[in-house]
Motif scaffolding. Structure first.
Motif, PDB file in Angstrom:
ATOM      1  N   ILE A 176       0.820  -1.223   0.000  1.00  0.00           N
ATOM      2  CA  ILE A 176       0.000   0.000   0.000  1.00  0.00           C
ATOM      3  C   ILE A 176       0.851   1.269   0.000  1.00  0.00           C
ATOM      4  O   ILE A 176       0.373   2.342  -0.320  1.00  0.00           O
ATOM      5  CB  ILE A 176      -1.030   0.040   1.161  1.00  0.00           C
ATOM      6  CG1 ILE A 176      -0.354   0.040   2.526  1.00  0.00           C
ATOM      7  CG2 ILE A 176      -2.000  -1.108   1.061  1.00  0.00           C
ATOM      8  CD1 ILE A 176      -1.330   0.386   3.649  1.00  0.00           C
ATOM      9  N   LEU A 177       2.132   1.147   0.342  1.00  0.00           N
ATOM     10  CA  LEU A 177       2.986   2.339   0.308  1.00  0.00           C
ATOM     11  C   LEU A 177       3.351   2.739  -1.117  1.00  0.00           C
ATOM     12  O   LEU A 177       3.931   3.799  -1.331  1.00  0.00           O
ATOM     13  CB  LEU A 177       4.270   2.102   1.116  1.00  0.00           C
ATOM     14  CG  LEU A 177       4.114   2.043   2.632  1.00  0.00           C
ATOM     15  CD1 LEU A 177       5.451   1.734   3.287  1.00  0.00           C
ATOM     16  CD2 LEU A 177       3.587   3.364   3.181  1.00  0.00           C
ATOM     17  N   GLU A 178       3.038   1.882  -2.077  1.00  0.00           N
ATOM     18  CA  GLU A 178       3.409   2.185  -3.463  1.00  0.00           C
ATOM     19  C   GLU A 178       2.186   2.451  -4.346  1.00  0.00           C
ATOM     20  O   GLU A 178       2.334   2.862  -5.484  1.00  0.00           O
ATOM     21  CB  GLU A 178       4.233   1.031  -4.046  1.00  0.00           C
ATOM     22  CG  GLU A 178       5.585   0.882  -3.360  1.00  0.00           C
ATOM     23  CD  GLU A 178       6.340  -0.364  -3.796  1.00  0.00           C
ATOM     24  OE1 GLU A 178       5.802  -1.136  -4.621  1.00  0.00           O
ATOM     25  OE2 GLU A 178       7.459  -0.569  -3.304  1.00  0.00           O
ATOM     26  N   VAL A 179       1.003   2.203  -3.820  1.00  0.00           N
ATOM     27  CA  VAL A 179      -0.204   2.413  -4.630  1.00  0.00           C
ATOM     28  C   VAL A 179      -0.521   3.907  -4.698  1.00  0.00           C
ATOM     29  O   VAL A 179      -0.410   4.611  -3.702  1.00  0.00           O
ATOM     30  CB  VAL A 179      -1.406   1.664  -4.008  1.00  0.00           C
ATOM     31  CG1 VAL A 179      -2.670   1.963  -4.764  1.00  0.00           C
ATOM     32  CG2 VAL A 179      -1.152   0.172  -3.993  1.00  0.00           C
TER      33      VAL A 179
END
Lengths: 234, 111
Positions: A176-179
């Motif tokens: 989720i840190l890259e979405v």
């Protein structure tokens, strides 16, 4: 169904969290990359996606070392996955992938974007292959590489405009840190010269059309382009 | 009278392992924007941090209307703040602060 699509989520560590987050951000369809896992897991992930209102698309990333390897894989895998992307590391592989109708997406690492030239673009325009630009591999590069990479991206986009090749923008995220939200992805591609309307289409209509076309081809009723089985028997 | 510089407000959220302070987040956003568009772009965008809730990690930026998409794009290039992995993304853009505050109250449970 929500209109935005992210076609490149790579082996997420926590699938449920990622789906929940994607649904909150406004994505209605997600392309999940699996590497030859059993079909049962796909069914589970599709059910999980439905729980959050996200349509899960099965995708495989091929990274062939030669053209022979690529052609062999395509023959085996085309009917097993809804989306096939080829990560091209050499010019011959890129040319064969661009020419092949069984390939849906051309995925190039940031430094290999230089391989996409007029010849590849000409081949891709005849076979309806789309060029995929993933955000995370670019963002993770060292900052001193940005000028060169941005030049390659801009050149690729100019070629896609010239030859009418569809462009798909995706996050390439694995947690989720890259979405990123769809409008942020569209804003990212706008800095390379794309219009706002076309940029929004790269995260909505264009990837959706590719998936729908493939699903139609993979369905049991499909006979040929524009021909479907309506009824069997008397 | 028509304003020469119309403004847009952009609500954003920070997702990070630990709670980050206002200064750290603002520094990261400015640095990312300046890396992409330079000092000249920064001056033209007229970027300002209006408010930042350290507890919910949600803030509001103000910028020139022509640079709203540029600000969104600069947020995508932030992948770490103070050596901590972080994700900064936009929630909503608007012409008025009031709309964003109402939106924030509406989605308070989901944040």
């Amino acid at each position: 169904m929500k209109r935005f699509v992210d076609l490149h989520i790579v082996n997420p560590s926590n699938v449920e969290d990622v789906f929940r987050f994607l649904s909150l951000l406004g994505y209605g369809m997600v392309g999940l990359t699996l590497n030859q896992k059993p079909e049962k897991i796909w069914e589970n992930w599709k059910k999980l996606g439905e729980k959050f209102g996200v349509d899960v698309v099965s995708r495989i990333n091929l990274k062939p070392s030669s053209t022979r390897e690529l052609l062999g894989w395509l023959g085996n895998l085309r009917r097993k996955f809804e989306l096939i992307a080829v990560t091209c590391e050499s010019k011959p592989v890129l040319n064969v992938a661009a020419r092949d109708h069984r390939v849906d997406l051309l995925n190039l690492t940031p430094l290999n974007l230089r391989l996409f030239d007029e010849a590849a673009a000409g081949l891709a325009s005849n076979s309806n292959v789309a060029l995929e630009i993933s955000l995370n591999p670019i963002v993770k590069m060292e900052r001193k590489m940005f000028p060169r990479i941005f030049f390659y991206v801009r050149r690729c986009l100019n070629l896609t405009k010239k030859y009418g090749i569809p462009v798909v923008v995706s996050s390439g995220a694995s947690n989720i840190l890259e979405v990123k939200p769809p409008r942020d992805l569209a804003a990212f591609i706008q800095i390379f010269g794309l219009d706002k309307e076309i940029a929004l289409k790269t995260v909505s209509e264009i990837p959706k059309k590719i998936v729908e076309k493939n699903r139609e081809k993979l369905s049991k009723d499909f006979v040929g382009v524009g021909v479907r089985i309506v009824k069997i028997g008397g | 009278m028509v304003k020469l510089f119309r403004q847009r407000y952009l609500m954003f959220k920070v997702v990070c392992g630990k709670n980050l302070g206002k200064t750290e987040v603002w520094k990261a956003i400015v640095e990312s924007f300046r890396m992409l568009f330079g000092v000249l772009g920064l001056s033209q965008a007229n970027l300002t941090l209006i408010e930042y809730d350290e507890k919910k990690q949600v803030g509001v930026l103000r910028c020139s209307h022509k640079f709203l998409d540029a600000v969104r794009a600069s947020l995508t290039f932030i992948n770490q703040i103070n050596n901590e992995k972080a994700n900064v993304y936009s929630l909503r853009g608007s012409g008025t602060l009031k709309t964003l505050r109402e939106f924030k109250a509406k989605i308070a449970g989901k944040l």
